[in-house]
Design an enzyme around this catalytic site. Structure first.
Site, mmCIF file in Angstrom:
data_model
loop_
_atom_site.group_PDB
_atom_site.id
_atom_site.type_symbol
_atom_site.label_atom_id
_atom_site.label_comp_id
_atom_site.label_asym_id
_atom_site.label_seq_id
_atom_site.Cartn_x
_atom_site.Cartn_y
_atom_site.Cartn_z
ATOM 1 N N ALA A 1 0.821 -1.211 0.000
ATOM 2 C CA ALA A 1 0.000 0.000 0.000
ATOM 3 C C ALA A 1 0.858 1.265 0.000
ATOM 4 C CB ALA A 1 -0.914 -0.005 1.224
ATOM 5 N N HIS B 1 9.329 -5.684 1.722
ATOM 6 C CA HIS B 1 8.853 -5.036 0.483
ATOM 7 C C HIS B 1 9.912 -5.217 -0.594
ATOM 8 C CE1 HIS B 1 5.113 -3.144 1.845
ATOM 9 N NE2 HIS B 1 5.711 -3.060 3.024
ATOM 10 N N ARG C 1 12.424 -23.868 -5.837
ATOM 11 C CA ARG C 1 13.801 -23.782 -6.329
ATOM 12 C C ARG C 1 14.456 -22.441 -6.003
ATOM 13 N NH1 ARG C 1 11.781 -27.144 -10.322
ATOM 14 N NH2 ARG C 1 11.169 -25.411 -11.659
ATOM 15 N N ASP D 1 1.348 -4.296 12.743
ATOM 16 C CA ASP D 1 1.291 -3.518 11.500
ATOM 17 C C ASP D 1 -0.045 -2.782 11.436
ATOM 18 O OD1 ASP D 1 1.760 -4.110 7.911
ATOM 19 O OD2 ASP D 1 2.330 -2.430 9.193
ATOM 20 N N LEU E 1 -3.617 -5.797 0.658
ATOM 21 C CA LEU E 1 -3.682 -5.528 2.085
ATOM 22 C C LEU E 1 -2.944 -4.235 2.420
ATOM 23 C CD1 LEU E 1 -3.101 -9.113 3.450
ATOM 24 C CD2 LEU E 1 -5.156 -7.730 3.738
ATOM 25 N N GLY F 1 -2.176 -3.049 5.896
ATOM 26 C CA GLY F 1 -2.078 -2.937 7.348
ATOM 27 C C GLY F 1 -3.249 -3.646 7.994
#
Lengths: 440, 296
Positions: free
Chosen positions: A162, A223, A255, A326, A361, A363
């Site tokens: 976000a 992130h 992998r 969060d 999403l 938070g």
């Protein structure tokens, strides 16, 4: 009457003794023991008894409740309509908003936290970071601030979540770019900033990790779309945490397990000192030395991460689990639309928050005590393990486990009385810096 | 001398704790007239202390007007060292009860003038009117407090050099390093203890059997300093079966029978805590009074 009366380090200040408590100490629940504190610190009263002839001035009967260290939230973006990245408004308003959140968090047993600021322009950091410097907590002033958690803007466009992409950047000029992005506060190190989340695969970022660590700031990977090799390199460079594991990173691939795969790393260099690293467990590369794998924040609202995934992460690396909320500005408020770092966020009736009009999403609205309950449910771990994930582990991550996340002598007198008689952990009483918090 | 024999350490601890509780209760201490209690350290009194703590928690006993004097303390060991006798008393008793810090007396092994410290201690005991009840254990060599074999039986509080056997025995508490074990201690003297109005010695375990044997069946000797209790008008030894292993069968039977006679003929109502007897039970039958021949 104190026979010593040495005004430099005398025994002044009322001594409080907690009796009939089950204490969480040294990874165990201990009965028949007592907790003593004075002047906001946990003390050993033996020398006060013999040398200063002091006894307890106040005795608190815990009536068999579980007493644990106060909870620590290392990732929280705001609450009660307040967003830490909000830089509009006067300094007084910003300060008052922060105080409101700090006070509100005490209700859930959170006695210290790292106010988190999502990716923003330099002007925002210049305005808000000075207000988020480390400061002591009190029952009337709110939970202790441990310094800010700055999440971005040195993060990956592909995994922005976000965050506002337009402020993202890379670090070709090393630490200079970081100082430019965040301003003067970054030079204060962990008095102002305790954690920085970054993506190591970006230009110049990986090589700058040691400089950031040298300032006393903990580096967290998040992130990011890094591969397993890049992730491991970042850990070798000094990264000691993963930000909201599973979210905003490459999905697990057999992998190339990406950042998640660091939990399975076998040959990372073993740290020399245990400070800032997880304790060894049965899954550590060496059972007697500190674990070289980083800590990992994990959001246990049942929305961000499937319970099975939480359990898999936990069993692969139990001593690294750090519970985070969060939480965003909507925490503590009913369903509706709110703001997070300049973006509109919609909160539904389950408490799940999404970037408005998307399924991304943005938070959570969960509280730290609920995280502990969920974590215990999802992983079937013991009460001790669940509580340590919100107390001892975040304190170890920040290198402050001598005074936070512990009930040992010398620790800050931040603790929570938990009622576990019904099987679920419920917050009964909260103390911060030795003062009782008035709960709603 | 009274010799109370119980089956095991737990029963001995219960007896002693209960006795202390009743003595304090019957004394009815006040701030102006406190109960002065002498206390030992070591493994013998640990069970007793645990039971005293339980009695306090149950509300049956308060230490508010009890003044304590410990027997001994190492010289040169910091007070907060985990093996100091200050630490022992703190962790095993004082931490858990309602005793006032100013009512606690333990010799200061770090005093600048050790002889003065010993004199001060004796003077303080005298100032409070002497010890009402002195609890004690013994060493396998029959020493009481740190009055090792060869100590004068009229000794007072002083500095003592520890016997080699004692130092070896204590090494296990000091990381197994003999060099770290204190060699000197301050201790109350044999006479200091025997000056108390009542002395109660806890003797448990087979390794104390020889010492108990010497103390009860042989003479007063400075080689077994606890034997000085033979000259005390109100001495009690509380021991377990294992500690009686070196006693004659006749001795054990005699002391056990005393309790039996007291129970059947005299009754708890007519016998005081310290053994004083008023009269026989009113409903004693001729049958019980008769002496039975072994051939009946």
């Amino acid at each position: 009457m104190c026979p010593i009366q040495d005004n430099n380090k005398c025994c002044s200040g009322p001594i409080t003794k907690i009796i009939n408590a089950r204490l969480l100490k040294n990874h165990e629940i201990v009965e028949g023991s007592y907790l003593w504190f004075q002047n906001g610190k946990i003390i050993d009263p033996q020398s006060l008894f013999f040398d200063h002839l002091r006894d307890a001035d106040e005795i608190i009967d815990a009536k068999g409740l579980l007493v644990v260290p106060g909870f620590i939230d290392t990732q929280i973006n705001g609450a009660y309509g307040i967003d830490f990245a909000d830089y509009e408004g006067s300094d007084e308003k910003i300060q008052a908003d922060i105080n409101k959140v700090a006070k509100g968090l005490l209700q859930y047993g959170c006695t210290s936290f790292c106010p988190t600021v999502v990716s923003s322009e330099p002007a925002v950091y210049k305005k808000v970071l000075p207000h988020l410097n480390a400061r002591k907590g009190s029952a009337t002033g709110g939970a202790e601030i441990l310094g800010a958690h700055i999440e971005g803007p040195f993060i990956s466009v592909e995994k922005k979540g976000a965050h506002k992409q337009s402020v993202f950047r890379t670090a070709e000029n090393g630490i200079q770019d970081f100082d430019e992005a965040y301003g003067e506060e970054l030079k204060k190190g962990n008095k102002a900033v305790s954690i920085m989340t970054l993506a190591p695969e970006l230009n110049g970022v990986n090589d700058t990790i040691p400089d950031i660590v040298a300032r006393g700031i903990k580096v967290a990977l998040g992130h990011t779309s890094c591969r397993i090799a890049e992730a491991e390199q970042a850990v070798v460079k000094g990264a000691t945490s993963i930000t909201h594991l599973f979210n905003a990173m490459q999905a697990f691939h057999h992998r190339d397990p990406g950042l998640i795969g660091v939990l399975g790393a076998a040959d990372l260099p073993i740290p020399e000192s245990p400070k800032g690293h997880p304790e060894p467990s049965d899954t550590s590369p060496c059972r007697t030395k500190p674990d070289p794998r980083p800590f990992y924040g994990i959001i246990c609202d049942g929305v961000h991460v499937h319970p099975n995934s939480v359990r898999m992460a936990y069993y692969s690396h139990p001593t690294g689990a750090v519970l985070v909320t969060d939480a965003l500005s909507a925490m503590g408020l009913p369903a509706g639309t709110y703001s997070l770092g300049g973006r509109d966020v919609a909160v539904d009736h389950n408490g799940a928050a999404y970037v408005k009009g998307t399924s991304t999403l943005a938070g959570s609205t969960i509280t730290i005590d609920e995280c502990i309950r969920n974590f215990q449910k999802f992983t079937n771990c013991t009460v001790v393990e669940a509580v340590e994930a919100a107390t001892l582990h975040p304190a170890e991550l920040l290198g402050i486990s001598d005074r936070k996340g512990t009930l040992n002598v010398g620790g800050d007198a931040d603790f929570v009385f938990l009622d576990d008689f019904t099987g679920e952990l419920k917050v009964d009483r909260v103390y911060v810096a030795g003062e009782q918090v008035k709960l709603n | 001398m009274r010799l109370i024999i119980r089956s095991d350490y737990d029963e001995v601890s219960s007896y002693v704790a209960n006795y202390v509780k009743e003595r304090i209760k019957q004394f009815g201490p006040t701030p102006e007239r406190p109960f002065v209690l002498g206390l030992p350290t070591g493994s013998s009194p640990v069970g007793t202390y645990q039971k005293l703590i339980t009695l306090y928690r149950e509300g049956q006993l308060s230490f508010e007007n009890v003044v304590t004097f410990n027997m001994d303390e190492y010289v040169g060991l910091p007070r907060d060292h985990p093996e100091s006798y200050h630490s022992f008393m703190w962790n095993n008793l004082f931490l858990h009860i309602d005793i006032k810090p100013e009512n606690v007396n333990i010799l200061d092994g770090n005093a600048s003038d050790l002889d003065e410290e010993c004199k001060r201690y004796e003077a303080k005991i005298a100032l409070l009117g002497g010890v009402e009840l002195f609890l004690s254990g013994i060493g396998p060599d029959g020493h009481i407090a740190f009055n090792e074999p060869g100590s004068s039986l009229t000794s007072r509080t002083r500095v003592k050099t520890l016997a080699y056997e004692t130092i070896i025995a204590n090494t296990r508490f000091f990381d197994g390093d003999v060099a770290k074990v204190p060699k000197l201690a301050l201790t109350v003297g044999v006479a200091t203890i025997m000056d108390a109005r009542e002395v109660m010695v806890i003797i448990t375990g087979a390794h104390k059997a020889i010492a108990l044997g010497k103390c009860v069946e042989e003479g007063v000797s400075h080689m077994w300093t606890v034997s000085a209790i033979q000259l005390h008008p109100k001495g009690i030894i509380v021991c377990d079966d294992d500690a009686t292993l070196e006693l004659h069968v006749k001795t054990v039977k005699y002391f056990k029978s005393i309790e039996h006679v007291h129970h059947t003929l005299i009754g708890a109502d007519n016998i005081s805590l310290q053994g004083g007897i008023k009269q026989l039970k009113s409903n004693v039958t001729g049958e019980q009074l008769a002496v039975h021949s072994p051939f009946e």
